[in-house]
Design a protein around this motif. Structure first.
Motif, PDB file in Angstrom:
ATOM      1  N   ARG A 197      38.796 -21.858  15.549  1.00 33.77           N
ATOM      2  CA  ARG A 197      37.966 -22.035  14.356  1.00 33.77           C
ATOM      3  C   ARG A 197      38.750 -22.703  13.229  1.00 33.77           C
ATOM      4  O   ARG A 197      38.204 -23.533  12.500  1.00 33.77           O
ATOM      5  CB  ARG A 197      37.437 -20.679  13.877  1.00 33.77           C
ATOM      6  CG  ARG A 197      36.287 -20.132  14.691  1.00 33.77           C
ATOM      7  CD  ARG A 197      35.626 -18.965  13.979  1.00 33.77           C
ATOM      8  NE  ARG A 197      36.496 -17.795  13.991  1.00 33.77           N
ATOM      9  CZ  ARG A 197      36.306 -16.733  14.770  1.00 33.77           C
ATOM     10  NH1 ARG A 197      35.280 -16.711  15.595  1.00 33.77           N
ATOM     11  NH2 ARG A 197      37.133 -15.714  14.727  1.00 33.77           N
ATOM     12  N   ASP A 198      40.019 -22.311  13.050  1.00 35.61           N
ATOM     13  CA  ASP A 198      40.782 -22.789  11.892  1.00 35.61           C
ATOM     14  C   ASP A 198      41.982 -23.645  12.264  1.00 35.61           C
ATOM     15  O   ASP A 198      42.285 -24.610  11.571  1.00 35.61           O
ATOM     16  CB  ASP A 198      41.280 -21.602  11.061  1.00 35.61           C
ATOM     17  CG  ASP A 198      40.137 -20.842  10.406  1.00 35.61           C
ATOM     18  OD1 ASP A 198      39.017 -21.386  10.357  1.00 35.61           O
ATOM     19  OD2 ASP A 198      40.359 -19.705   9.954  1.00 35.61           O
ATOM     20  N   GLN A 199      42.687 -23.259  13.334  1.00 36.15           N
ATOM     21  CA  GLN A 199      43.937 -23.975  13.629  1.00 36.15           C
ATOM     22  C   GLN A 199      44.201 -23.984  15.134  1.00 36.15           C
ATOM     23  O   GLN A 199      44.044 -22.969  15.802  1.00 36.15           O
ATOM     24  CB  GLN A 199      45.112 -23.303  12.908  1.00 36.15           C
ATOM     25  CG  GLN A 199      46.396 -24.124  12.923  1.00 36.15           C
ATOM     26  CD  GLN A 199      47.489 -23.479  12.081  1.00 36.15           C
ATOM     27  OE1 GLN A 199      48.028 -22.452  12.453  1.00 36.15           O
ATOM     28  NE2 GLN A 199      47.797 -24.093  10.942  1.00 36.15           N
ATOM     29  N   VAL A 246      38.494 -24.331   4.588  1.00 30.31           N
ATOM     30  CA  VAL A 246      39.481 -23.680   5.446  1.00 30.31           C
ATOM     31  C   VAL A 246      40.820 -23.684   4.726  1.00 30.31           C
ATOM     32  O   VAL A 246      41.386 -24.741   4.433  1.00 30.31           O
ATOM     33  CB  VAL A 246      39.603 -24.411   6.807  1.00 30.31           C
ATOM     34  CG1 VAL A 246      40.599 -23.685   7.710  1.00 30.31           C
ATOM     35  CG2 VAL A 246      38.245 -24.496   7.477  1.00 30.31           C
ATOM     36  N   LYS A 258      43.866 -13.145  10.644  1.00 23.55           N
ATOM     37  CA  LYS A 258      43.430 -14.206  11.552  1.00 23.55           C
ATOM     38  C   LYS A 258      43.507 -13.734  13.006  1.00 23.55           C
ATOM     39  O   LYS A 258      44.530 -13.219  13.443  1.00 23.55           O
ATOM     40  CB  LYS A 258      44.301 -15.458  11.384  1.00 23.55           C
ATOM     41  CG  LYS A 258      44.212 -16.096  10.002  1.00 23.55           C
ATOM     42  CD  LYS A 258      42.822 -16.645   9.731  1.00 23.55           C
ATOM     43  CE  LYS A 258      42.750 -17.344   8.385  1.00 23.55           C
ATOM     44  NZ  LYS A 258      41.382 -17.832   8.086  1.00 23.55           N
ATOM     45  N   ALA A 302      45.051 -28.343  10.474  1.00 28.47           N
ATOM     46  CA  ALA A 302      44.080 -27.901  11.474  1.00 28.47           C
ATOM     47  C   ALA A 302      44.643 -28.004  12.891  1.00 28.47           C
ATOM     48  O   ALA A 302      44.279 -27.221  13.766  1.00 28.47           O
ATOM     49  CB  ALA A 302      42.794 -28.731  11.358  1.00 28.47           C
ATOM     50  N   ASP A 339      40.400 -17.527  15.519  1.00 30.70           N
ATOM     51  CA  ASP A 339      40.765 -18.332  14.344  1.00 30.70           C
ATOM     52  C   ASP A 339      41.907 -19.293  14.663  1.00 30.70           C
ATOM     53  O   ASP A 339      41.878 -20.459  14.270  1.00 30.70           O
ATOM     54  CB  ASP A 339      41.181 -17.412  13.187  1.00 30.70           C
ATOM     55  CG  ASP A 339      40.027 -16.562  12.680  1.00 30.70           C
ATOM     56  OD1 ASP A 339      38.888 -17.050  12.696  1.00 30.70           O
ATOM     57  OD2 ASP A 339      40.266 -15.407  12.284  1.00 30.70           O
TER      58      ASP A 339
END
Length: 543
Positions: A152-154, A20, A63, A25, A116
């Protein structure tokens, strides 16, 4: 967070942190907001500004973005309105927002969906009478579990509370804030702290008991050393500890029970208190067994302290990327506030009566009389006969000034009453909500329609809705101005009935009729086609 909250640590992530690119995160961000009627405007404006900053930052290119409100859906609707209203004024941002599958809602609306980047708005704010009521039952657990697992990412956690003073021990909001603070400072340590304790257990039985207690918010340590002895599990409370012994596996067979009891007696003389769990009892009815353990812990004064310890430094510096996005958002908010201040009508420093001595009306009537509409013959350049309405003569500038001044002096406009203004505001807000809901439905049809004609129809409707929304937003911005509800021509109050029917009206009925009467129709015969055509000319409105 969700793993410890609802799954007793049994979920194993498959994604590697190195895969990632977007870091960190988890980002905690505290604001000084105040909640009212399930809405926290400061949190909403902050999240809207952060989203606009992300839309312009290369690190967030492509994103997808979502917003989850943890208190009702009113906050989510407000955030969506703020973001879409700002993007309406910037076509590039509007196109970018469509690509990001932007979605705002409550946890139930996000069930089965993900983005995301996800913002969580806690909405709640401090109250003077003390900590907020506790939220830790199963209904709120499910809500927080869904909300915290949509990114998913942050994940951004935006809150207005001090977890140490505004929230009680065991409150899910407090645990979420502590989790975010720890995850932003030491993500690897947070991930491996529970796994380390689980690895120290000496049997699957001990591990399952540890995971169950940790999942309930208890602080549990495995294989706690006391002199020459070792205790299976130790549950830590705010003012003490309790030892838990797990009997009935290969480490504690029946023949070793006398030895274990002797060891327990020695430790009890040192002040330790014990709870024993039999393996057969645990595996026959896990819930009943652990309910008994919880009652014993409660009796001994040991309560859940949260799944995440209290952070030592809440003001620790954030990741550089998060700091950059926050700075961009702060500039966006500052610019919006400056525009709002600049758009307010100027307030005169002192009110002075106009000097009427400079106005000298003519001896005759100050205004020329308007002639009644009539039909008279005229001719155009081509010699054709043209029939037209007589044009109403307008006063000269000096006469108009005298007339306007005398009229304003004799009929000072009365502003809207506060209750009338608030009713109009409620009407406009309701209409704005309706338009936004329809806009969401139309955008969904654009994305999902199978037929091109249906998509084209939806695109046309979207353009119309955006124009209507822009009009409503313009009226809402003008609603608090001193001259709202005052006719732009005669400077007299516009009747409230007209404003209710047409909130954007800027002319009273009388002046609107004058403007409409200024439309002069000229009839002329078309030389080539041999039929009558109508040409319409808009004259200058009556002053």
């Amino acid at each position: 967070f969700s793993n410890r909250l609802c799954h007793n640590g049994r979920i194993r992530p498959l994604r590697e942190s190195s895969s990632v690119r977007l870091k960190p995160a988890v980002v905690p961000y505290r604001v000084r907001g105040t909640a009212h009627a399930k809405v926290n405007e400061e949190e909403a404006e902050t999240i809207a500004a952060l989203i606009r900053a992300m839309l312009q930052h290369p690190a967030y290119e492509g994103k997808t973005i979502g917003v989850v409100s943890l208190v009702g859906e009113e906050q989510a609707k407000l955030i969506e309105r703020l973001v879409r209203r700002a993007c309406l004024e910037n076509p590039k941002l509007e196109q970018e927002l469509e690509k990001r599958r932007f979605l705002c809602g409550n946890p139930a609306q996000f069930q089965g969906d993900e983005r995301d980047v996800v913002f969580l708005s806690l909405v709640d704010s401090p109250r003077p009478e003390g900590p907020l009521p506790l939220r830790n039952d199963d209904r709120f657990k499910q809500r927080f579990n869904v909300a915290a697992s949509r990114a998913r990412d942050q994940l951004w956690v935006v809150y207005s509370l001090d977890p140490a003073t505004d929230l009680k021990e065991g409150d899910l909001r407090r645990e979420l804030i502590h989790f975010a603070l720890h995850a932003s400072k030491d993500p690897e340590g947070l991930l491996h702290s529970a796994d380390e304790q689980a690895r120290r257990t000496q049997s699957p039985f001990e591990r399952e008991v540890l995971e169950w207690l940790s999942g309930q918010g208890y602080r549990v340590r495995a294989q706690w050393p006391v002199g020459a002895y070792s205790i299976d599990l130790v549950v830590e409370g705010e003012h003490g500890r309790v030892a838990i012994e797990c009997d009935g596996d290969r480490w504690h067979p029946i023949e070793k029970i006398p030895e274990d009891l002797e060891r327990q007696a020695v430790l009890e003389r040192l002040g330790w208190r014990f709870i024993r769990i039999r393996g057969s009892e645990f595996y026959r009815d896990r819930e009943a067994t652990m309910a008994r353990v919880v009652r014993e812990l409660e009796r001994l004064g040991i309560r859940p302290r949260g799944r995440f310890s209290t952070p030592e430094d809440e003001d620790a510096p954030l990741h550089p990327l998060a700091e950059e996005i926050i700075r961009m958002a702060e500039r966006i908010k500052a610019g919006e506030r400056q525009e709002a201040v600049a758009s307010r009508p100027p307030v005169p420093s002192e009110m002075s009566a106009p000097d009427l001595s400079v106005v000298t009306p003519r001896a005759a009537s100050p205004l020329r009389r308007r002639s009644e509409p009539s039909i008279r013959p005229s001719s155009d350049n081509g010699g054709r006969a043209v029939t037209a309405r007589s044009i109403v003569p307008f006063p000269s500038s000096s006469e108009a000034s005298a007339h306007s001044l005398f009229e304003r002096e004799s009929h000072a406009p009365a502003p809207l009453r506060e209750d009338e203004r608030e009713k109009l505001r409620a009407q406009l807000l309701e209409e704005r909500d309706r338009l936004y809901e329809e806009l969401q439905e139309v955008e969904h049809r654009i994305r999902t329609s199978e037929f091109s004609w249906a998509r084209e129809s939806a695109v046309r409707r979207r353009s119309s809705l955006k124009r209507e929304l822009q009009s409503v937003e313009d009226v809402l911005r003008r609603l608090d101005a001193e001259d709202y509800g005052i006719c732009r021509q005669c400077r007299q109050p516009i009747p409230i009935e007209r404003l209710r029917a047409l909130p954007s009206a800027q002319l009273c009925v009388k002046c609107q009729n004058r403007v409409d009467a200024g439309r002069v129709a000229e009839w002329g015969r078309d030389k080539g086609e041999g039929h009558w055509q109508v040409k319409e000319t808009l004259l200058s409105p009556w002053p």
